[in-house]
Design an enzyme around this catalytic site. Structure first.
Site, PDB file in Angstrom:
ATOM      1  N   ASP A  69      -3.452  -0.132   6.234  1.00 32.29           N
ATOM      2  CA  ASP A  69      -3.015   0.409   4.955  1.00 32.29           C
ATOM      3  C   ASP A  69      -2.205   1.684   5.160  1.00 32.29           C
ATOM      4  O   ASP A  69      -2.710   2.660   5.715  1.00 32.29           O
ATOM      5  CB  ASP A  69      -4.259   0.698   4.109  1.00 32.29           C
ATOM      6  N   THR A 102       2.267   1.026  -0.317  1.00 33.75           N
ATOM      7  CA  THR A 102       2.202   2.367   0.260  1.00 33.75           C
ATOM      8  C   THR A 102       2.997   2.474   1.556  1.00 33.75           C
ATOM      9  O   THR A 102       3.527   3.531   1.864  1.00 33.75           O
ATOM     10  CB  THR A 102       0.739   2.753   0.542  1.00 33.75           C
ATOM     11  N   THR A 103       3.051   1.380   2.308  1.00 34.28           N
ATOM     12  CA  THR A 103       3.869   1.401   3.519  1.00 34.28           C
ATOM     13  C   THR A 103       5.334   1.294   3.124  1.00 34.28           C
ATOM     14  O   THR A 103       6.188   2.024   3.623  1.00 34.28           O
ATOM     15  CB  THR A 103       3.514   0.222   4.439  1.00 34.28           C
ATOM     16  N   ASP A 397      -7.134  -2.276  -3.078  1.00 32.52           N
ATOM     17  CA  ASP A 397      -5.693  -2.442  -3.296  1.00 32.52           C
ATOM     18  C   ASP A 397      -5.435  -3.611  -4.232  1.00 32.52           C
ATOM     19  O   ASP A 397      -4.701  -3.498  -5.209  1.00 32.52           O
ATOM     20  CB  ASP A 397      -4.974  -2.746  -1.970  1.00 32.52           C
TER      21      ASP A 397
HETATM   22  P1  ADP Z   1       2.491  -2.194   1.647  1.00 37.85           P
HETATM   23  O1  ADP Z   1       1.483  -1.222   2.131  1.00 37.85           O
HETATM   24  O2  ADP Z   1       3.791  -1.537   1.351  1.00 37.85           O
HETATM   25  O3  ADP Z   1       2.001  -3.052   0.551  1.00 37.85           O
HETATM   26  P2  ADP Z   1       2.282  -4.494   3.299  1.00 37.85           P
HETATM   27  O4  ADP Z   1       1.945  -4.420   4.737  1.00 37.85           O
HETATM   28  O5  ADP Z   1       1.250  -4.957   2.338  1.00 37.85           O
HETATM   29  O6  ADP Z   1       2.824  -3.105   2.894  1.00 37.85           O
HETATM   30  O7  ADP Z   1       3.547  -5.448   3.182  1.00 37.85           O
HETATM   31  C1  ADP Z   1       4.132  -5.741   1.973  1.00 37.85           C
HETATM   32  C2  ADP Z   1       5.372  -6.579   2.164  1.00 37.85           C
HETATM   33  O8  ADP Z   1       5.084  -7.803   2.829  1.00 37.85           O
HETATM   34  C3  ADP Z   1       5.984  -6.926   0.834  1.00 37.85           C
HETATM   35  O9  ADP Z   1       7.355  -6.642   0.865  1.00 37.85           O
HETATM   36  C4  ADP Z   1       5.704  -8.408   0.682  1.00 37.85           C
HETATM   37  O10 ADP Z   1       6.723  -9.047  -0.038  1.00 37.85           O
HETATM   38  C5  ADP Z   1       5.627  -8.895   2.091  1.00 37.85           C
HETATM   39  N1  ADP Z   1       4.747 -10.044   2.203  1.00 37.85           N
HETATM   40  C6  ADP Z   1       3.427 -10.065   1.954  1.00 37.85           C
HETATM   41  N2  ADP Z   1       2.911 -11.293   2.158  1.00 37.85           N
HETATM   42  C7  ADP Z   1       3.928 -12.068   2.549  1.00 37.85           C
HETATM   43  C8  ADP Z   1       4.040 -13.447   2.921  1.00 37.85           C
HETATM   44  N3  ADP Z   1       2.994 -14.269   2.926  1.00 37.85           N
HETATM   45  N4  ADP Z   1       5.250 -13.911   3.282  1.00 37.85           N
HETATM   46  C9  ADP Z   1       6.306 -13.092   3.283  1.00 37.85           C
HETATM   47  N5  ADP Z   1       6.260 -11.785   2.964  1.00 37.85           N
HETATM   48  C10 ADP Z   1       5.105 -11.273   2.586  1.00 37.85           C
END
Ligand code: ADP
Ligand code: MG
Length: 536
Positions: A69, A102-103, A397
């Site tokens: 996270d 958040t990332t 989250d």
């Molecule tokens: P954050 O902390 O910003 O939420 P994450 O590590 O959760 O970061 O990554 C979020 C990103 O990953 C988003 O841009 C989302 O669209 C993408 N994402 C999440 N799950 C998938 C998936 N199954 N396939 C493609 N992209 C994904």
């Protein structure tokens, strides 16, 4: 230049220092980009985890955190660079506002600054860059809102959307393989709230032991406490008085107030008086006619006995959070004085059944059929506390995002779809704008495109090729395309079910561009001299 160099030390006193112009800007850029790069590798469903290890004496290995996270990582970082601090701050705000992205927000701000640095090297003044970014941000925001869709809150589609959103949020976290299970669990919990945004009603209990799959959603409220010995263990149709009041009396208290007496008899007298006072208090409590008495503080034997003798079940020493939740779920008011028994109807909480249950090896108290029936509990099981903590964070989250979605209702496709579309909008706009701003608008688009690029890179795929294909698909009018992170291809997001909440993306875009702008404006860093103690 020399003159400035010579004069400055005289202007600033003591240990105060100043970094000017290029140097200052460079320093902020480097700091912010370094922070963004640090969390970059955790972005997306194939992002890596980080281990956070505390330093300093007395900090054992048991305090380590394993997490994916962004906010958790950034929050625990100790940095001195002011620009880096700004990035950490926006990530924290993102966490508080919407719970996810958040990332993304930190990475986007970092990428914007990386582009900004290149523009400055090309001798474009920061003010032009900022002006361009502002245009780009508005264009991107407009496109983002245009591509979002809305479903009726009671429809099956909306329910499906919620499950998909929860899955997307959970997909990057530790529990990838179990995400369907938990997505379902989170959606059920949030739908119980019936539109209320009070996360307090959803309680998360972590109990080491069992496997992650043993976690479950329980209706009603569970308090991690035990019913005092000698009281009834099962109460139907309970009337609950929730209090935060002192129910202890003893010598320590008397000594604490420094009463001087000259014989032991006097002490006994004071004790008797205290006892009498306590009896009086219990009598006042009894006037409310509760069947259960929950107190924040300790309850000593004597008052406990008095209450138990009147057939009241006593729960003492409830933690503050637990007590507030009991009050919220059962519709009780938290009392600390007991002078208005006529209000008993309003202040007492109600629930159908209170009983002692066992989860794993621990005894807990369960409140079922609460007055505010929204309340429910997610019981998390897992092999170690580290896993439980990460699952807890992920679920938190997901719950936040779901609550935001229920409020806002609008959703967009995930998998980099929204970022690519926003980038395209910026590119189109850059073609229309005259002047140097156009470079900045283009740069904004490039920064946005970095999000899907990094998600690809983190999965070990060829990002250059994939992003180009992605662009072409969008150009062709295939508006639901996105990254298929299992095959490393461009897939259809509606088939893969990758959806995200519009608010998360909006907030990330706004916060990242604001932070980048703020850092871009810096041309001077003054380090203030530490404040000295005045001489006495
Ligand atoms: P954050 O902390 O910003 O939420 P994450 O590590 O959760 O970061 O990554 C979020 C990103 O990953 C988003 O841009 C989302 O669209 C993408 N994402 C999440 N799950 C998938 C998936 N199954 N396939 C493609 N992209 C994904
Ligand atoms: Mg996420």
């Amino acid at each position: 230049m020399d003159i400035v160099g010579n004069v400055l030390p005289q202007v600033l006193k003591d240990e105060a220092t100043e970094d000017k112009g290029e140097m200052a800007r460079l320093q902020s850029f480097v700091g912010a980009i370094a922070v963004a790069d640090l969390v970059k590798t955790t972005l997306g469903p194939k992002g890596m985890d980080k281990i956070l290890k505390p330093t300093g004496p007395g900090q054992e290995m048991t305090h380590i955190t394993v997490t994916n996270d962004g906010a958790t990582i950034l929050k625990s970082m100790y940095v001195e660079n002011p620009a880096a601090k700004i990035l950490i701050e926006i990530s924290k705000t993102q966490d508080e506002e919407v719970g996810d992205g958040t990332t993304t927000v930190a990475v986007l701000a970092g990428e914007l600054l990386r582009e900004g640095e290149k523009l400055i090297q090309k001798r474009i003044h920061p003010q032009h860059v900022i002006a361009g970014w502002r245009i780009a941000r508005d264009v991107a925001l407009k496109r983002l809102r245009d591509i979002s869709t809305e479903n009726d809150i009671n429809s099956q589609e909306f329910h499906d959307d919620l499950v998909k959103i929860a899955r997307t949020t959970l997909s990057s976290k530790l529990i990838t393989s179990d995400r369907d299970y938990f997505a379902d669990l989170c959606v059920k919990a949030v739908l119980r709230l019936k539109g209320s945004s009070n996360l307090d009603y959803i309680q998360i209990i972590k109990l080491p032991g069992g496997t992650i799959r043993d976690s479950y959603l329980d209706d009603g409220f569970i308090l991690k406490k035990q019913i005092t010995i000698g009281c009834k263990r099962r109460i139907e149709n309970a009337k609950i008085l929730v209090a935060n009041t002192a129910m202890d009396y003893d010598k320590i208290k008397i000594y604490g107030t420094k009463v001087k007496v000259n014989s032991m008899d006097k002490v006994a007298e004071i004790e008797a008086a205290e006892k009498e006072k306590m009896k009086h208090k219990v009598d006042k409590i009894l006037k409310y006619q509760p069947t259960v008495f929950v107190n924040r503080q300790l309850i000593y034997n004597y008052p406990e006995q008095l209450l138990a003798d009147s057939g009241i079940t006593v729960i003492e020493h409830a933690d503050f959070e637990g007590m507030e939740r009991v009050a919220a779920a059962t519709g009780a008011e938290i009392l600390s004085t007991f002078d208005a028994p006529e209000r008993s109807q309003q202040v007492l909480g109600h629930c159908d059944l209170i009983e002692e249950i066992m989860i794993g090896e621990e005894k807990m108290i369960k409140f079922t059929g609460c007055k505010k029936n929204e309340a429910c509990t997610i019981v998390l099981r897992g092999a170690s506390t580290h896993i439980l903590d990460e699952v807890d964070r992920s679920i938190h989250d997901a719950l936040c995002v779901l609550i935001t979605t229920v409020k806002n209702k609008r959703v967009v496709w995930g998998g980099g779809n929204s970022e690519m579309q926003m980038a395209a909008a910026c590119e189109e706009e850059a073609k229309k704008v005259q002047g140097k701003q156009a470079f900045a608008i283009e740069a904004f688009g490039r920064a946005l495109r970095q999000i899907p690029t990094i998600i690809c890179d983190n999965g070990g795929y060829d990002s250059a090729e994939l992003i180009q294909n992605f662009k072409v698909e969008l150009q062709k009018g295939n508006y639901t395309c996105g990254l298929n992170m299992t095959d490393g291809t461009i897939g259809n997001m509606s088939e893969l079910g990758v959806k995200e909440c519009l608010r998360v993306k909006e907030q990330a875009l706004m916060a990242a561009s604001e932070a980048a702008e703020l850092i871009m404006r810096v041309d001077d860093i003054v380090k203030c001299a530490p404040r000295k103690r005045e001489r006495a």
